[in-house]
Motif scaffolding. Sequence first.
Motif, mmCIF file in Angstrom:
data_model
loop_
_atom_site.group_PDB
_atom_site.id
_atom_site.type_symbol
_atom_site.label_atom_id
_atom_site.label_comp_id
_atom_site.label_asym_id
_atom_site.label_seq_id
_atom_site.Cartn_x
_atom_site.Cartn_y
_atom_site.Cartn_z
ATOM 1 N N LEU A 94 1.096 -1.540 -0.233
ATOM 2 C CA LEU A 94 0.005 0.354 -0.062
ATOM 3 C C LEU A 94 1.036 1.157 -0.433
ATOM 4 O O LEU A 94 1.865 1.287 0.717
ATOM 5 N N THR A 95 0.512 2.274 -0.427
ATOM 6 C CA THR A 95 0.982 3.479 -0.569
ATOM 7 C C THR A 95 -0.016 4.747 0.246
ATOM 8 O O THR A 95 -0.620 4.778 -0.037
ATOM 9 N N GLY A 96 1.064 5.321 1.153
ATOM 10 C CA GLY A 96 -0.023 6.708 1.408
ATOM 11 C C GLY A 96 1.037 7.854 1.145
ATOM 12 O O GLY A 96 1.715 8.054 0.458
ATOM 13 N N ARG A 97 0.091 8.914 1.681
ATOM 14 C CA ARG A 97 1.054 10.271 2.204
ATOM 15 C C ARG A 97 1.062 11.053 3.271
ATOM 16 O O ARG A 97 -0.254 10.827 3.827
ATOM 17 N N VAL A 98 2.189 11.413 3.539
ATOM 18 C CA VAL A 98 2.572 11.649 4.967
ATOM 19 C C VAL A 98 2.164 13.182 5.119
ATOM 20 O O VAL A 98 2.188 13.601 4.672
ATOM 21 N N LEU A 99 1.753 13.260 6.454
ATOM 22 C CA LEU A 99 0.645 14.024 6.774
ATOM 23 C C LEU A 99 1.526 15.280 7.778
ATOM 24 O O LEU A 99 1.537 16.023 8.126
ATOM 25 N N MET A 100 2.764 15.161 8.334
ATOM 26 C CA MET A 100 3.424 15.224 9.671
ATOM 27 C C MET A 100 4.819 15.959 8.350
ATOM 28 O O MET A 100 5.412 15.678 7.206
ATOM 29 N N GLY A 101 4.038 17.166 8.834
ATOM 30 C CA GLY A 101 5.162 18.532 8.746
ATOM 31 C C GLY A 101 4.299 18.627 6.839
ATOM 32 O O GLY A 101 5.038 19.550 6.348
ATOM 33 N N ALA A 102 3.535 18.227 6.414
ATOM 34 C CA ALA A 102 2.596 18.750 5.509
ATOM 35 C C ALA A 102 2.254 19.885 5.900
ATOM 36 O O ALA A 102 1.491 20.933 6.427
ATOM 37 N N THR A 103 2.289 20.603 4.361
ATOM 38 C CA THR A 103 1.721 22.137 4.692
ATOM 39 C C THR A 103 -0.674 21.636 4.892
ATOM 40 O O THR A 103 -0.874 20.719 3.659
ATOM 41 N N PRO A 104 -0.395 21.813 5.590
ATOM 42 C CA PRO A 104 -2.265 22.350 5.410
ATOM 43 C C PRO A 104 -3.562 22.741 3.957
ATOM 44 O O PRO A 104 -2.846 23.458 3.958
ATOM 45 N N GLY A 105 -4.148 21.382 3.568
ATOM 46 C CA GLY A 105 -4.668 21.844 2.473
ATOM 47 C C GLY A 105 -4.406 21.248 1.299
ATOM 48 O O GLY A 105 -4.743 21.406 0.506
ATOM 49 N N VAL A 106 -2.789 21.238 1.487
ATOM 50 C CA VAL A 106 -1.506 20.371 0.288
ATOM 51 C C VAL A 106 -1.402 19.237 0.121
ATOM 52 O O VAL A 106 -1.100 19.290 0.758
ATOM 53 N N PRO A 107 -2.771 18.550 -0.349
ATOM 54 C CA PRO A 107 -2.316 17.169 -0.112
ATOM 55 C C PRO A 107 -0.473 16.659 -1.013
ATOM 56 O O PRO A 107 -0.704 17.203 -2.312
ATOM 57 N N PRO A 108 0.439 15.898 0.117
ATOM 58 C CA PRO A 108 1.633 15.262 -0.143
ATOM 59 C C PRO A 108 1.267 14.419 -1.258
ATOM 60 O O PRO A 108 0.014 13.606 -1.318
ATOM 61 N N ALA A 109 2.271 14.050 -1.988
ATOM 62 C CA ALA A 109 2.707 12.842 -2.978
ATOM 63 C C ALA A 109 2.185 11.408 -2.125
ATOM 64 O O ALA A 109 3.003 11.181 -1.032
ATOM 65 N N ARG A 110 2.455 10.336 -2.597
ATOM 66 C CA ARG A 110 1.799 9.485 -2.022
ATOM 67 C C ARG A 110 3.492 8.979 -2.735
ATOM 68 O O ARG A 110 3.848 8.474 -3.120
ATOM 69 N N THR A 111 4.306 9.074 -0.598
ATOM 70 C CA THR A 111 6.204 8.783 -0.744
ATOM 71 C C THR A 111 6.041 7.905 0.625
ATOM 72 O O THR A 111 7.299 7.477 0.757
ATOM 73 N N HIS A 112 5.074 6.942 0.769
ATOM 74 C CA HIS A 112 5.312 6.249 1.871
ATOM 75 C C HIS A 112 4.630 4.526 1.382
ATOM 76 O O HIS A 112 3.461 4.522 1.044
ATOM 77 N N LEU A 113 5.799 4.044 1.471
ATOM 78 C CA LEU A 113 4.845 2.262 1.485
ATOM 79 C C LEU A 113 4.374 1.622 2.614
ATOM 80 O O LEU A 113 6.067 1.847 4.008
ATOM 81 N N MET A 114 4.177 0.735 3.052
ATOM 82 C CA MET A 114 3.700 -0.160 3.402
ATOM 83 C C MET A 114 3.219 -1.264 3.238
ATOM 84 O O MET A 114 3.034 -1.673 1.901
ATOM 85 N N ALA A 115 2.589 -2.122 4.053
ATOM 86 C CA ALA A 115 1.593 -3.615 3.159
ATOM 87 C C ALA A 115 0.448 -3.628 4.471
ATOM 88 O O ALA A 115 0.385 -2.900 5.611
ATOM 89 N N ARG A 116 -0.553 -4.394 3.567
ATOM 90 C CA ARG A 116 -1.580 -4.528 4.256
ATOM 91 C C ARG A 116 -1.922 -6.010 3.552
ATOM 92 O O ARG A 116 -0.976 -7.085 3.030
ATOM 93 N N VAL A 117 -2.347 -6.432 5.084
ATOM 94 C CA VAL A 117 -1.749 -8.335 4.982
ATOM 95 C C VAL A 117 -3.402 -8.643 5.462
ATOM 96 O O VAL A 117 -3.298 -8.205 6.604
ATOM 97 N N ARG A 118 -3.329 -9.845 5.288
ATOM 98 C CA ARG A 118 -5.772 -10.467 5.403
ATOM 99 C C ARG A 118 -5.039 -11.522 6.093
ATOM 100 O O ARG A 118 -3.849 -12.565 5.301
ATOM 101 N N LEU A 119 -5.604 -11.556 7.451
ATOM 102 C CA LEU A 119 -4.976 -12.734 8.047
ATOM 103 C C LEU A 119 -6.919 -13.666 8.767
ATOM 104 O O LEU A 119 -6.798 -12.588 9.504
ATOM 105 N N GLU A 120 -7.434 -14.381 8.403
ATOM 106 C CA GLU A 120 -8.054 -15.085 8.445
ATOM 107 C C GLU A 120 -9.636 -14.208 8.714
ATOM 108 O O GLU A 120 -10.333 -13.876 9.777
ATOM 109 N N GLY A 121 -10.013 -13.795 7.529
ATOM 110 C CA GLY A 121 -10.779 -12.930 6.961
ATOM 111 C C GLY A 121 -10.957 -11.551 7.822
ATOM 112 O O GLY A 121 -11.053 -10.491 7.148
ATOM 113 N N ARG A 122 -9.586 -10.702 8.672
ATOM 114 C CA ARG A 122 -9.199 -9.256 8.657
ATOM 115 C C ARG A 122 -7.778 -8.977 8.065
ATOM 116 O O ARG A 122 -6.883 -10.172 7.946
ATOM 117 N N ASP A 123 -8.073 -7.130 7.982
ATOM 118 C CA ASP A 123 -7.291 -7.200 7.370
ATOM 119 C C ASP A 123 -6.689 -6.192 7.680
ATOM 120 O O ASP A 123 -6.994 -6.220 9.226
#
Length: 289
Positions: A94-123
């Motif tokens: 998954l990718t995310g937009r980092v909000l810490m330090g970002a300018t309010p009201g200006v969407p930052p780029a997607r510069t963070h990578l993380m993972a979604r894991v599915r286990l026993e029907g839950r994410d």
Amino acid sequence: MHDLDPALLRVYLRRLGFAAPPPPTLHTLHLLQLRHSAAFAFETLSTLLHLPVPIDLPSVAHKLLVEGRGGYCYELNGLFLALLRRLGFEAQPLTGRVLMGATPGVPPARTHLMARVRLEGRDWLSDVGFGGMVPTAPLALHEAGPQPTPHEPYRLDREGDAFTLRAWVNEAWKALYVFDLAAPAPIDLEVGNWYVSTHADSPFLGRLVAARTGAFCRHTLRGGSYAVHRLGQASMRVELRDADAVIGLLREVFGLRLPAHSQLRQAIAQQWRRPAEDEAAPAQAVAAT
């Protein structure tokens, strides 16, 4: 698609405290995530030195498991995703937009990578690459309210298709990043990594930041400023005197084998001469400063 080399897989598992591949269970995921942020430091030595940061699996595995280095989210979570899949977890990036330090009201780029894991029907959200505020336990994606970890509590707030990750820091819920569940294409990761590692506006280019978790504490470094954040206690901060002190800290506290680069000491020394704009710390690298 590359798979983890069997010999390096054994090295990886030993670094995480496993003599043999563990089963793909929620208990294993908890252990992997907690141990990973303690065993592998978040660090920006490559971008400090303006070096390329390849994120293909063989390059990242060699850097972290052979060279004794750490990395940032595209490296740490990229290798972690490969491990999860190798162990039999159903995991996707998954990718995310980092909000810490970002300018309010200006969407930052997607510069963070993380993972979604599915286990026993839950994410679950699993992230080992968010520097000084990395969550040290998987978080249930569709669970409202605070979720405990071995460090701070976190929560995931949902609005439509978007999730906002928040951490309880300094008696307040601090927004860390926002994401949705759309799986990125490989080129999306390449573009995000290119921005983080080369763009003049990247918070890591030419800057030294590092982070590593310990038992009930977090270690963070920004330039020559080193801090230890302990749960329920005031943070301890030390202003290091010179590049040699920083190099010693990187080795002894962050567990890094430093690159043999002729400009390393000079690049570290220049951190004391960075402008005041660096007070806006890179979110992925520094927590609770």
